[in-house]
Design an enzyme around this catalytic site. Structure first.
Site, PDB file in Angstrom:
ATOM      1  N   TYR A 164      -7.061 -11.859   8.207  1.00 32.17           N
ATOM      2  CA  TYR A 164      -5.315 -11.107   7.429  1.00 32.17           C
ATOM      3  C   TYR A 164      -4.696 -11.971   6.567  1.00 32.17           C
ATOM      4  O   TYR A 164      -3.547 -11.950   7.575  1.00 32.17           O
ATOM      5  CB  TYR A 164      -5.511 -10.576   8.108  1.00 32.17           C
ATOM      6  CG  TYR A 164      -5.963  -9.075   9.209  1.00 32.17           C
ATOM      7  CD1 TYR A 164      -6.180  -7.814   8.098  1.00 32.17           C
ATOM      8  CD2 TYR A 164      -6.079  -9.342  10.434  1.00 32.17           C
ATOM      9  CE1 TYR A 164      -7.070  -7.160   9.086  1.00 32.17           C
ATOM     10  CE2 TYR A 164      -7.327  -8.397  10.815  1.00 32.17           C
ATOM     11  CZ  TYR A 164      -7.654  -6.938  10.013  1.00 32.17           C
ATOM     12  OH  TYR A 164      -8.314  -6.003  10.485  1.00 32.17           O
ATOM     13  N   GLU A 213       4.881 -11.710  16.854  1.00 32.90           N
ATOM     14  CA  GLU A 213       4.543 -10.034  16.406  1.00 32.90           C
ATOM     15  C   GLU A 213       3.726 -10.018  15.145  1.00 32.90           C
ATOM     16  O   GLU A 213       2.717  -9.123  14.880  1.00 32.90           O
ATOM     17  CB  GLU A 213       6.082  -9.063  16.168  1.00 32.90           C
ATOM     18  CG  GLU A 213       7.147  -9.864  17.078  1.00 32.90           C
ATOM     19  CD  GLU A 213       6.205  -8.137  18.027  1.00 32.90           C
ATOM     20  OE1 GLU A 213       5.454  -7.105  17.175  1.00 32.90           O
ATOM     21  OE2 GLU A 213       6.164  -7.950  19.452  1.00 32.90           O
TER      22      GLU A 213
END
Length: 199
Positions: free
Chosen positions: A85, A40
Site C-alpha cells: 500500500y 498508525e
C-alpha cells in the site's frame, strides 16, 4: 447505560491488559505524535508483527517530521518497499510537508486539524489525539469493534458504527485514553484470535 455493566467491562479489559498487554510494541513506548502518526499509517490494513521492523527502520531514518518532509519521495518509497500500500507512504510524506508549512513542524493534537492533513481520516486523527495527546477521543477499529460487540451486542445483528460509538462514549476512561485504547485494542485482538465472530 447501566454503570455496573460499564465498570465490569472496563475491569475485564484492564485486567486482560495488565496480564497480556503488548507494551513492548515500539509505538507504545513513545508519546511523540510524529512517531505515533507513522505507526498508525503503517498499521492500516497491515498486521502488527509485520509493521514492527518497518516502523523501527523508518523512524531511525526519519526521526522527526522535519527530516521526513525534507526527504525525497523516492527515498521514502524505497524504505517503505515491501510493506505494501505504497500510497500510504506518499500520504505520510505529504502530511509531513503540510505540518512543516501549516503548523511549523508541530503535529496538531486536535482531531479536526489532524484530519485536514493529506490522507488522514477520522480514525487516524482520533487515534493520534488519544495516543499522543491523551485526548478523550472516541473512535472505532476492528479490534475495538470486536470487544464492544462481544460484550454489548451478542444478540443483535448488523450493528451500525453509530451504536458502537454510543457504547464507547460511556466506557471511555476519561483522562486515560492512551491506556484505555491500548488495553481495548489488545483485548479485542485476543478475542479475535480466540475465534470470536462479530457481524
Amino acid at each position: 447505560m447501566n454503570s455496573n455493566r460499564v465498570r465490569a467491562f472496563q475491569k475485564t479489559v484492564l485486567d486482560y491488559y495488565r496480564k497480556h498487554g503488548r507494551d513492548e510494541l515500539p509505538w507504545r513506548q513513545t508519546n511523540d505524535p510524529y512517531k505515533i502518526l507513522v505507526s498508525e499509517i503503517m498499521l492500516q490494513q497491515t498486521q502488527v508483527d509485520r509493521v514492527v521492523p518497518y516502523y523501527r527502520a523508518f523512524v531511525r531514518t526519519y526521526p522527526t517530521v522535519r527530516k521526513l518532509a525534507r526527504a525525497p519521495l523516492s527515498d521514502v518509497l524505497k524504505l517503505w518497499q515491501g510493506l505494501g500500500y505504497n500510497h500510504r507512504a506518499k500520504m505520510l510524506h505529504g502530511a509531513a510537508q503540510q505540518v512543516m508549512e501549516k503548523y511549523r513542524g508541530k503535529i496538531p493534537g486536535d482531531a479536526a486539524e489532524l484530519e485536514s492533513l493529506w490522507g488522514i481520516g477520522p480514525y487516524t486523527a482520533h487515534a493520534v489525539a488519544a495516543f499522543a495527546y491523551n485526548h478523550d477521543a472516541v473512535f472505532i477499529e476492528t479490534n475495538i469493534r470486536t470487544a464492544v460487540i462481544y460484550h454489548f451486542f451478542t444478540r443483535t445483528k448488523d450493528i451500525e458504527d453509530a451504536e458502537i460509538m454510543k457504547v464507547l462514549k460511556h466506557v471511555l476512561l476519561r483522562g486515560k485514553s492512551r491506556l484505555w485504547y491500548s488495553a481495548l485494542m489488545d483485548y479485542g485482538a485476543a478475542l479475535k484470535r480466540a475465534g470470536v465472530k462479530t457481524n
